[in-house]
Design a protein around this motif. Structure first.
Motif, mmCIF file in Angstrom:
data_model
loop_
_atom_site.group_PDB
_atom_site.id
_atom_site.type_symbol
_atom_site.label_atom_id
_atom_site.label_comp_id
_atom_site.label_asym_id
_atom_site.label_seq_id
_atom_site.Cartn_x
_atom_site.Cartn_y
_atom_site.Cartn_z
ATOM 1 N N ALA A 176 1.992 14.204 10.216
ATOM 2 C CA ALA A 176 3.159 15.022 10.524
ATOM 3 C C ALA A 176 3.316 15.570 11.738
ATOM 4 C CB ALA A 176 3.312 15.541 8.895
ATOM 5 N N ASP A 177 1.905 16.061 11.724
ATOM 6 C CA ASP A 177 1.544 16.831 12.529
ATOM 7 C C ASP A 177 1.746 16.320 14.380
ATOM 8 O OD1 ASP A 177 0.789 18.489 15.190
ATOM 9 O OD2 ASP A 177 -1.813 18.535 14.165
ATOM 10 N N SER A 178 2.614 17.032 14.658
ATOM 11 C CA SER A 178 3.756 17.042 16.381
ATOM 12 C C SER A 178 2.702 16.693 17.754
ATOM 13 C CB SER A 178 4.877 17.905 16.292
ATOM 14 O OG SER A 178 4.738 19.058 16.425
ATOM 15 N N SER A 179 1.795 17.632 17.030
ATOM 16 C CA SER A 179 0.727 17.873 18.626
ATOM 17 C C SER A 179 0.145 16.330 18.798
ATOM 18 C CB SER A 179 -0.127 19.045 18.265
ATOM 19 O OG SER A 179 -0.184 18.707 17.268
ATOM 20 N N LEU A 180 -0.038 15.673 18.065
ATOM 21 C CA LEU A 180 -0.409 13.861 17.672
ATOM 22 C C LEU A 180 0.482 12.919 17.700
ATOM 23 C CD1 LEU A 180 -2.866 14.743 14.936
ATOM 24 C CD2 LEU A 180 -3.531 15.153 17.429
ATOM 25 N N LYS A 181 -0.099 11.988 19.021
ATOM 26 C CA LYS A 181 0.389 10.811 18.674
ATOM 27 C C LYS A 181 -0.660 9.706 17.946
ATOM 28 C CE LYS A 181 1.938 9.730 22.847
ATOM 29 N NZ LYS A 181 2.193 9.354 24.053
ATOM 30 N N GLY A 182 -0.052 8.188 17.717
ATOM 31 C CA GLY A 182 -0.664 7.671 16.337
ATOM 32 C C GLY A 182 -0.157 5.816 16.586
ATOM 33 N N ARG A 183 -0.765 5.020 16.175
ATOM 34 C CA ARG A 183 -0.719 4.170 16.188
ATOM 35 C C ARG A 183 -1.431 3.495 14.513
ATOM 36 N NH1 ARG A 183 -2.621 -1.372 19.538
ATOM 37 N NH2 ARG A 183 -1.699 -2.713 18.511
ATOM 38 N N LYS A 184 -0.355 2.715 14.346
ATOM 39 C CA LYS A 184 -0.392 2.607 12.242
ATOM 40 C C LYS A 184 -1.522 1.118 12.325
ATOM 41 C CE LYS A 184 1.562 2.272 7.820
ATOM 42 N NZ LYS A 184 3.189 2.573 6.894
ATOM 43 N N LEU A 185 -2.728 1.784 11.505
ATOM 44 C CA LEU A 185 -3.605 0.439 11.437
ATOM 45 C C LEU A 185 -2.981 -0.503 10.160
ATOM 46 C CD1 LEU A 185 -6.005 -1.199 12.319
ATOM 47 C CD2 LEU A 185 -7.678 0.977 10.546
ATOM 48 N N SER A 186 -2.493 0.066 9.205
ATOM 49 C CA SER A 186 -2.859 -0.050 7.823
ATOM 50 C C SER A 186 -2.198 0.584 6.862
ATOM 51 C CB SER A 186 -3.758 -0.846 7.172
ATOM 52 O OG SER A 186 -3.787 -1.047 5.784
ATOM 53 N N ASP A 187 -1.584 0.238 6.108
ATOM 54 C CA ASP A 187 -1.055 0.859 4.584
ATOM 55 C C ASP A 187 -1.937 1.425 4.050
ATOM 56 O OD1 ASP A 187 1.789 1.328 5.035
ATOM 57 O OD2 ASP A 187 2.319 -0.743 3.562
ATOM 58 N N ASP A 188 -1.704 2.619 2.903
ATOM 59 C CA ASP A 188 -3.227 3.113 2.548
ATOM 60 C C ASP A 188 -2.543 3.091 0.810
ATOM 61 O OD1 ASP A 188 -5.221 4.034 1.179
ATOM 62 O OD2 ASP A 188 -5.165 5.540 3.080
ATOM 63 N N ILE A 189 -2.580 2.112 0.375
ATOM 64 C CA ILE A 189 -2.414 1.997 -0.911
ATOM 65 C C ILE A 189 -3.470 2.576 -1.769
ATOM 66 C CG2 ILE A 189 -1.598 0.543 -2.842
ATOM 67 C CD1 ILE A 189 -0.545 -0.737 -0.865
ATOM 68 N N ARG A 190 -3.233 3.869 -3.165
ATOM 69 C CA ARG A 190 -3.871 4.161 -3.584
ATOM 70 C C ARG A 190 -4.039 4.255 -5.177
ATOM 71 N NH1 ARG A 190 -5.275 9.760 -0.075
ATOM 72 N NH2 ARG A 190 -4.921 9.215 2.277
ATOM 73 N N LEU A 191 -4.978 3.962 -6.046
ATOM 74 C CA LEU A 191 -4.323 3.922 -7.350
ATOM 75 C C LEU A 191 -5.442 3.955 -8.581
ATOM 76 C CD1 LEU A 191 -6.528 0.914 -7.336
ATOM 77 C CD2 LEU A 191 -4.413 -0.253 -5.990
ATOM 78 N N LEU A 192 -5.235 4.204 -9.619
ATOM 79 C CA LEU A 192 -5.762 4.416 -10.521
ATOM 80 C C LEU A 192 -6.779 3.772 -11.348
ATOM 81 C CD1 LEU A 192 -4.077 6.702 -13.088
ATOM 82 C CD2 LEU A 192 -6.107 7.355 -11.998
ATOM 83 N N CYS A 193 -8.187 3.320 -11.422
ATOM 84 C CA CYS A 193 -9.098 2.680 -11.798
ATOM 85 C C CYS A 193 -10.022 2.827 -12.284
ATOM 86 C CB CYS A 193 -9.781 2.204 -10.704
ATOM 87 S SG CYS A 193 -10.278 2.949 -9.481
ATOM 88 N N ALA A 194 -11.022 2.748 -13.036
ATOM 89 C CA ALA A 194 -12.079 2.969 -13.814
ATOM 90 C C ALA A 194 -13.022 1.981 -13.904
ATOM 91 C CB ALA A 194 -11.604 3.467 -15.092
ATOM 92 N N ALA A 195 -14.076 2.085 -14.616
ATOM 93 C CA ALA A 195 -14.777 1.248 -14.770
ATOM 94 C C ALA A 195 -14.690 0.044 -16.107
ATOM 95 C CB ALA A 195 -16.219 1.227 -15.027
ATOM 96 N N PRO A 196 -14.803 -0.671 -16.466
ATOM 97 C CA PRO A 196 -14.831 -2.124 -18.308
ATOM 98 C C PRO A 196 -14.918 -0.837 -19.237
ATOM 99 C CG PRO A 196 -15.100 -3.116 -16.435
ATOM 100 C CD PRO A 196 -15.290 -1.445 -15.449
ATOM 101 N N GLU A 197 -16.337 -0.408 -18.859
ATOM 102 C CA GLU A 197 -17.364 0.495 -19.365
ATOM 103 C C GLU A 197 -16.766 1.575 -20.053
ATOM 104 O OE1 GLU A 197 -18.525 -1.062 -16.776
ATOM 105 O OE2 GLU A 197 -20.106 -3.030 -17.698
ATOM 106 N N TYR A 198 -16.402 2.577 -18.876
ATOM 107 C CA TYR A 198 -15.529 3.498 -19.885
ATOM 108 C C TYR A 198 -14.744 3.274 -20.558
ATOM 109 C CZ TYR A 198 -12.555 7.844 -19.400
ATOM 110 O OH TYR A 198 -11.713 8.905 -19.204
#
Length: 309
Positions: free
Chosen positions: A148-170
């Motif tokens: 979102a910073d207008s002072s920067l230029k960039g090239r997208k490497l990949s989507d950054d999908i974020r999700l909820l997870c937990a250990a089976p024991e928990y």
């Protein structure tokens, strides 16, 4: 203006060490000091404050630094365009990236990169804490957030999908949430703060994940530590797919509320200051990372992690 003196100033400003910058350029300490003094005399300002103990940038030096770096970038780009070098990229590339991502996905690639470009040095600054690509004087940086910073230029490497997870024991001990409202009864490993996060399902329905309404007794600022705490059964956490893909595939972690994911439109971006020319060495490293890591799917992140184990 002597570009060799400019290069010496830029390197000294980045390292805050005139002698070290001079040695990298093959100059004796006395010669390095004399060249910088001559440059300051030509400009009529003191670029670097020197004491017997340390070197620091002056206000004028801080203001001049991005212009000096751009002049050098233009010079290098012009020489490359004219075939001014037959030896490939040389020098030092300053690259910043989240430590947790770099450990998993960039460090394993370094031998191949250095085999391709043996004369290029990578100066890696790795931290999961927020950074300023401009103030840090980086040639290139990886940011896992919306650009979102207008002072920067960039090239997208990949989507950054974020999700909820937990250990089976928990989940065996505390139960498996079936809807977002169930999260308030669970322990949560928070990321750096207790801000609310929005969740979204495939139909576009939205819900709020509120760490303050959950049992948040652990707050971290490092992605690797967050993943390890989750594996240990300390609670639920939000993780990037690139961080936990292997653990999800192996069953060491389970996705919680699999129909929901974090709705922050984050991506992995390779960024550089807008004022900078994209130098040959920067473009080479950017193209290399895109070649190796660009556009990865869930399966791709699993394969990348397995290759690094």
């Amino acid at each position: 203006m002597d570009t060799d003196s400019l290069r010496l100033f830029v390197m000294a400003a980045e390292r805050l060490n005139i002698s070290a910058a001079g040695r990298e350029l093959g100059l004796a300490p006395a010669v390095s000091s004399a060249r910088l003094a001559k440059l300051e005399n030509e400009l009529g300002v003191e670029l670097l404050h020197r004491t017997t103990r340390k070197v620091s940038l002056s206000l004028e030096g801080s203001e001049f630094l991005p212009y000096a770096r751009e002049i050098l970038a233009q010079t290098d780009a012009a020489r490359a365009a004219l075939g001014g070098t037959d030896t490939g990229p040389t020098g030092t590339l300053r690259f910043a990236a989240p430590s947790s991502f770099a450990q998993l996905h960039i460090m394993p690639l370094l031998p191949e990169f250095h085999q391709r470009y043996p004369d290029l040095t990578l100066d890696l600054r790795l931290s999961d804490k927020p950074f300023d690509a401009i103030e840090g004087s980086f040639d290139l940086a990886l940011r896992n957030a919306p650009l979102a910073d207008s002072s920067l230029k960039g090239r997208k490497l990949s989507d950054d999908i974020r999700l909820l997870c937990a250990a089976p024991e928990y989940l065996e001990r505390h139960g498996v949430p079936s809807k977002p409202e169930d999260l308030t009864a669970h322990r949560f490993i928070a990321w750096a703060n207790l801000d609310r996060r929005e969740l979204v399902d495939p139909a576009g329905q939205k819900a709020v994940l509120n760490p303050r309404a959950m049992i948040s007794r652990t707050i971290v600022d490092d992605g690797t530590a967050q993943r390890e705490a989750t594996l240990a059964g300390a609670g639920l956490s939000i993780n990037s797919l690139w961080s936990v893909a292997h653990e999800l595939r192996s069953g060491r972690l389970r996705q919680v509320l699999p129909d929901w994911r974090l709705n922050d439109h984050a991506g992995l971006w390779l960024i550089y200051p807008r004022s900078n020319v994209l130098t040959p060495k920067t473009r080479i490293f950017m193209d290399f990372l895109v070649e190796k890591l660009g556009g990865r799917s869930g399966t791709g992140w699993v394969e990348a992690q397995q290759d690094s184990l």
